[in-house]
Design an enzyme around this catalytic site. Structure first.
Site, PDB file in Angstrom:
ATOM      1  N   LEU A  37       0.762  -1.393  -0.235  1.00 20.20           N
ATOM      2  CA  LEU A  37       0.117   0.085  -0.055  1.00 20.20           C
ATOM      3  C   LEU A  37       0.692   1.164   0.012  1.00 20.20           C
ATOM      4  O   LEU A  37       0.440   2.140  -0.047  1.00 20.20           O
ATOM      5  CB  LEU A  37      -0.882   0.185   1.379  1.00 20.20           C
ATOM      6  CG  LEU A  37      -2.171  -0.694   1.064  1.00 20.20           C
ATOM      7  CD1 LEU A  37      -3.076  -0.802   2.482  1.00 20.20           C
ATOM      8  CD2 LEU A  37      -3.288  -0.417  -0.016  1.00 20.20           C
ATOM      9  N   ASP A  78      13.220  -0.061   1.888  1.00 15.69           N
ATOM     10  CA  ASP A  78      12.416   1.055   2.334  1.00 15.69           C
ATOM     11  C   ASP A  78      13.470   1.950   3.278  1.00 15.69           C
ATOM     12  O   ASP A  78      13.121   3.193   3.286  1.00 15.69           O
ATOM     13  CB  ASP A  78      11.313   0.538   3.562  1.00 15.69           C
ATOM     14  CG  ASP A  78      10.048   0.084   2.852  1.00 15.69           C
ATOM     15  OD1 ASP A  78       9.713   0.979   1.805  1.00 15.69           O
ATOM     16  OD2 ASP A  78       9.476  -0.400   3.039  1.00 15.69           O
ATOM     17  N   ASP A 101      -0.918 -10.866  10.008  1.00 20.26           N
ATOM     18  CA  ASP A 101       0.005 -12.244   9.673  1.00 20.26           C
ATOM     19  C   ASP A 101       0.443 -12.744  10.878  1.00 20.26           C
ATOM     20  O   ASP A 101       0.713 -12.020  11.918  1.00 20.26           O
ATOM     21  CB  ASP A 101       1.176 -11.336   9.020  1.00 20.26           C
ATOM     22  CG  ASP A 101       0.716 -10.879   7.780  1.00 20.26           C
ATOM     23  OD1 ASP A 101      -0.187 -10.976   7.302  1.00 20.26           O
ATOM     24  OD2 ASP A 101       1.782  -9.819   7.211  1.00 20.26           O
ATOM     25  N   LYS A 129     -15.675   1.148  -1.137  1.00 21.16           N
ATOM     26  CA  LYS A 129     -15.984  -0.074   0.143  1.00 21.16           C
ATOM     27  C   LYS A 129     -15.238   0.246   1.294  1.00 21.16           C
ATOM     28  O   LYS A 129     -14.062   0.079   1.233  1.00 21.16           O
ATOM     29  CB  LYS A 129     -15.940  -1.073  -0.254  1.00 21.16           C
ATOM     30  CG  LYS A 129     -16.937  -1.631  -1.762  1.00 21.16           C
ATOM     31  CD  LYS A 129     -18.368  -1.077  -1.679  1.00 21.16           C
ATOM     32  CE  LYS A 129     -19.277  -1.919  -0.880  1.00 21.16           C
ATOM     33  NZ  LYS A 129     -20.548  -1.218  -0.839  1.00 21.16           N
ATOM     34  N   CYS A 177      30.199  -0.836  -9.269  1.00 17.60           N
ATOM     35  CA  CYS A 177      30.490  -1.814  -8.709  1.00 17.60           C
ATOM     36  C   CYS A 177      30.970  -3.141  -9.921  1.00 17.60           C
ATOM     37  O   CYS A 177      32.109  -2.930 -10.321  1.00 17.60           O
ATOM     38  CB  CYS A 177      29.394  -2.333  -7.613  1.00 17.60           C
ATOM     39  SG  CYS A 177      30.159  -3.148  -6.381  1.00 17.60           S
ATOM     40  N   HIS A 225      28.671   2.452  -4.631  1.00 15.25           N
ATOM     41  CA  HIS A 225      27.256   2.735  -5.040  1.00 15.25           C
ATOM     42  C   HIS A 225      26.864   4.027  -4.518  1.00 15.25           C
ATOM     43  O   HIS A 225      26.366   4.329  -3.656  1.00 15.25           O
ATOM     44  CB  HIS A 225      26.557   1.819  -4.114  1.00 15.25           C
ATOM     45  CG  HIS A 225      26.522   0.284  -4.644  1.00 15.25           C
ATOM     46  ND1 HIS A 225      25.836  -0.386  -5.628  1.00 15.25           N
ATOM     47  CD2 HIS A 225      27.316  -0.789  -4.048  1.00 15.25           C
ATOM     48  CE1 HIS A 225      26.429  -1.671  -5.976  1.00 15.25           C
ATOM     49  NE2 HIS A 225      27.287  -2.108  -4.848  1.00 15.25           N
ATOM     50  N   GLU A 231      24.443   5.511  -6.029  1.00 13.39           N
ATOM     51  CA  GLU A 231      23.069   5.788  -6.090  1.00 13.39           C
ATOM     52  C   GLU A 231      22.416   5.732  -4.759  1.00 13.39           C
ATOM     53  O   GLU A 231      21.339   6.390  -4.381  1.00 13.39           O
ATOM     54  CB  GLU A 231      22.333   4.515  -6.937  1.00 13.39           C
ATOM     55  CG  GLU A 231      22.371   3.212  -6.042  1.00 13.39           C
ATOM     56  CD  GLU A 231      23.799   2.601  -6.564  1.00 13.39           C
ATOM     57  OE1 GLU A 231      24.571   3.194  -6.686  1.00 13.39           O
ATOM     58  OE2 GLU A 231      23.758   1.245  -6.247  1.00 13.39           O
TER      59      GLU A 231
HETATM   60  N1  GLN Z   1      30.206  -9.433  -7.479  1.00 17.99           N
HETATM   61  C1  GLN Z   1      30.860  -8.317  -7.357  1.00 17.99           C
HETATM   62  C2  GLN Z   1      31.869  -8.198  -6.079  1.00 17.99           C
HETATM   63  O1  GLN Z   1      31.358  -8.873  -5.071  1.00 17.99           O
HETATM   64  C3  GLN Z   1      30.408  -6.821  -7.464  1.00 17.99           C
HETATM   65  C4  GLN Z   1      29.439  -6.671  -6.260  1.00 17.99           C
HETATM   66  C5  GLN Z   1      28.561  -5.686  -6.519  1.00 17.99           C
HETATM   67  O2  GLN Z   1      28.170  -5.368  -7.677  1.00 17.99           O
HETATM   68  N2  GLN Z   1      27.610  -5.073  -5.599  1.00 17.99           N
HETATM   69  O3  GLN Z   1      32.786  -7.636  -5.954  1.00 17.99           O
END
Ligand code: GLN
Length: 547
Positions: free
Chosen positions: A15, A71, A146, A186, A380, A519, A521
């Site tokens: 939801l 989340d 649940d 409803k 990565c 990463h 992002e």
């Molecule tokens: N599999 C790769 C590693 O372990 C890259 C991991 C990833 O892309 N998060 O280094």
């Protein structure tokens, strides 16, 4: 002492409890309060680290190295508050703590039971950091009723009972289905869901009702009466074009006001919503569009790359363009020429991933982007594949590969340009891992510093040479090959402070080709797009103007 808002859901799953919680967090901040958001998940995995992205969506990594539910990504994107290890917990973690203590004899021979031992463990978790913020928002995963969720519901009931009156409130999300045949919304499922909550001793203070149609006054009154909630506390949640419209939409429906009323905070501080008005303006008023290909393995479930998709949207917002994301299955390129599949995209992103499947296709995508001068962002595994591509096709190391795939195949087939590192430094501490460690425990996880090369493209993009970014990987690019690759034009433009671990590579003679071991992002926000994504999208816009 923090005030607690417990967010639960009923009637159906999906939801948008996470989004409602995140948007409410943002609205409370807009009114000058400090917040922290938490997720309590009823599943039995100790953490989502080992769950397949196909099944559970992306694993969100925090600065302090926790592998958490996606989340928490929403929470960070809406509030800008960095999530911590202690903001996410599962039944598995709770039980594992309880059982560990039982084995240690901490319970002094008592019989261990769900109530009070498991519920106490949950309550201890809820109380962590309660003096640090004005509001603690705790979302309970799953839906009321649940079986696995029961200890969590019992724990939040007790928690609110233990606290001073008025320190905790309950917010419940439900669905008002629309019956086209009778032309009605409803309310019965909502009534049943609230009954279920009441039967375990929880009376909701606020009901957030998802609905595709405007909720007539009459229905609102009915819900209020039957569910024992004030009419102004029945808040509508309509479908939105963009999730980033949620804070303004919830404000418009009176959610933050209802929450402050429920806590009897009056007069309520006026909200400053400028940031969110600007965010919505950037989504709604765009000039042109760019097409981005994400070449990956988990393309069937978009949630597997949730943060990447959001970061691309943020990058689009920075440039005021609409971003069309298309998911391309890397495995196709193992059989077919990538050109017909990738022509027409203004930029290519190869995301992270684990295991050998699809990797040859990712290498082909990197080659296509390099030779065709299309902007490329490798994240990565996407960076590792770009390095292997460079090694094989430019530096003449024909058998370049990654130890990750050697381990899987059980034999040595490749020259390991990407290898398994067993020991490294984080801050001032030495960290080590070995193959026999638990599956969840063998990765370089969380925030690590990197030093960028003066004058490199990334230093220019970041506007600094000192950064820290989040990691989640086992393998590293081997510096043994650095000189050879740099001689060919692939610059190692970001390194760990001790110079041992390559963090960023870039082709210096390419319009925009960057691979990062971390990463980026995970740290992008709609109101503060990550510089790499903002610049990647800028490069994509430039490409779109060339064609
Ligand atoms: N599999 C790769 C590693 O372990 C890259 C991991 C990833 O892309 N998060 O280094």
């Amino acid at each position: 002492m923090a005030r607690y808002i417990f967010i639960t859901g009923g009637v159906v799953s999906s939801l948008g409890k996470g989004l409602a919680s995140a948007a409410l967090g943002a609205l409370l901040q807009a009114r000058g309060f400090s917040v922290r958001l938490r997720k309590l998940d009823p599943y039995l995995n100790v953490d989502p680290g080992t769950m397949s992205p196909f099944e559970h969506g992306e694993v969100f990594v925090t600065d302090d190295g926790a592998e958490t539910d996606l989340d928490l990504g929403h929470y960070e994107r809406f509030t800008g508050v960095p999530a911590r290890l202690t903001d996410s917990v599962s039944s598995g973690r709770i039980y594992s703590n309880v059982l560990e203590r039982e084995r240690r004899g901490d319970y002094l021979g008592k019989t261990i039971q769900v109530v009070p031992h498991v519920t106490n463990e949950i309550k201890d978790f809820l109380a962590i950091g309660e003096t640090e913020v004005d509001f603690m928002l705790c979302e309970i995963g799953g839906t009321v009723g649940d079986i696995e969720g029961l200890p969590f519901f019992e724990a939040i009931r007790q928690f609110s009972h233990d606290r001073a009156r008025g320190q905790c409130i309950f917010m419940h999300l439900t669905l008002l289905p629309y019956l086209a045949a009778s032309g009605e919304l409803k309310t019965k499922p909502t009534q049943h869901s609230v009954k279920e909550l009441q039967s375990i001793g929880i009376a909701p203070d606020i009901l957030v009702c998802r609905s595709e149609q405007p909720i007539p006054d009459k229905e609102r009154e009915k819900i209020a009466l039957f569910c024992n909630v004030r009419k102004e506390h029945v808040v509508a949640a309509y479908d939105l074009k963009s999730i980033y419209e949620a804070p303004l939409a919830y404000h418009h429906e009176g959610l933050d006001q209802a929450v402050l009323d429920a806590f009897q905070i009056s007069p309520a501080p006026r909200p400053d919503l400028n940031v969110w008005q600007d965010v919505v303006d950037r989504i709604q008023n765009t000039d042109g569009a760019v097409n981005i290909a994400i070449v990956g393995k988990y393309v069937q479930l978009e949630d597997a790359y949730k943060s990447i998709k959001e970061a691309l949207i943020h990058g689009g917002m920075a440039n005021r363009v609409k971003v069309n994301v298309e998911w391309v299955d890397a495995e196709i390129f193992e059989r077919e020429d990538p050109a017909p599949h990738l022509e027409g995209f203004h930029a290519i992103l190869v995301p992270g991933g684990f295991g050998e499947r699809g990797t040859e296709g990712k290498i082909k995508a990197a080659e296509f982007a390099r030779t065709r001068k299309i902007p490329y962002l490798g994240i990565c595994l996407g960076m590792q594949m770009a390095v292997i591509e460079a090694a094989r096709n430019v530096a003449g190391l024909k058998h370049a590969g990654s130890e990750e795939f050697d381990h899987e195949a059980g034999k040595k087939r490749f020259e390991p340009v990407v290898y398994h590192l067993k020991e490294w430094v984080q801050g001032n501490e030495k960290v080590s891992r070995n193959v026999s460690d638990d599956k969840g425990g063998t990765m370089r996880l969380g925030a690590y510093d990197a030093v960028l090369k003066d004058g490199s493209r990334v230093a220019q993009i970041y506007g600094t040479t000192q950064i820290d970014e989040r990691h989640r990987h086992r393998y590293e690019v081997d510096t043994k090959y650095r000189e050879k690759l740099e001689d060919c034009g692939l610059t190692f433009s970001g390194m760990s402070p001790d110079g041992r671990l390559p963090e960023i590579v870039e082709w210096s003679d390419h319009p925009w080709f960057i691979g990062v071991q971390y990463h980026p992002e995970l740290k992008s926000k709609p109101f503060a797009p990550h510089p790499l994504f903002a610049d990647f999208l800028r490069a994509a816009v430039e490409t779109s103007r060339l064609v």
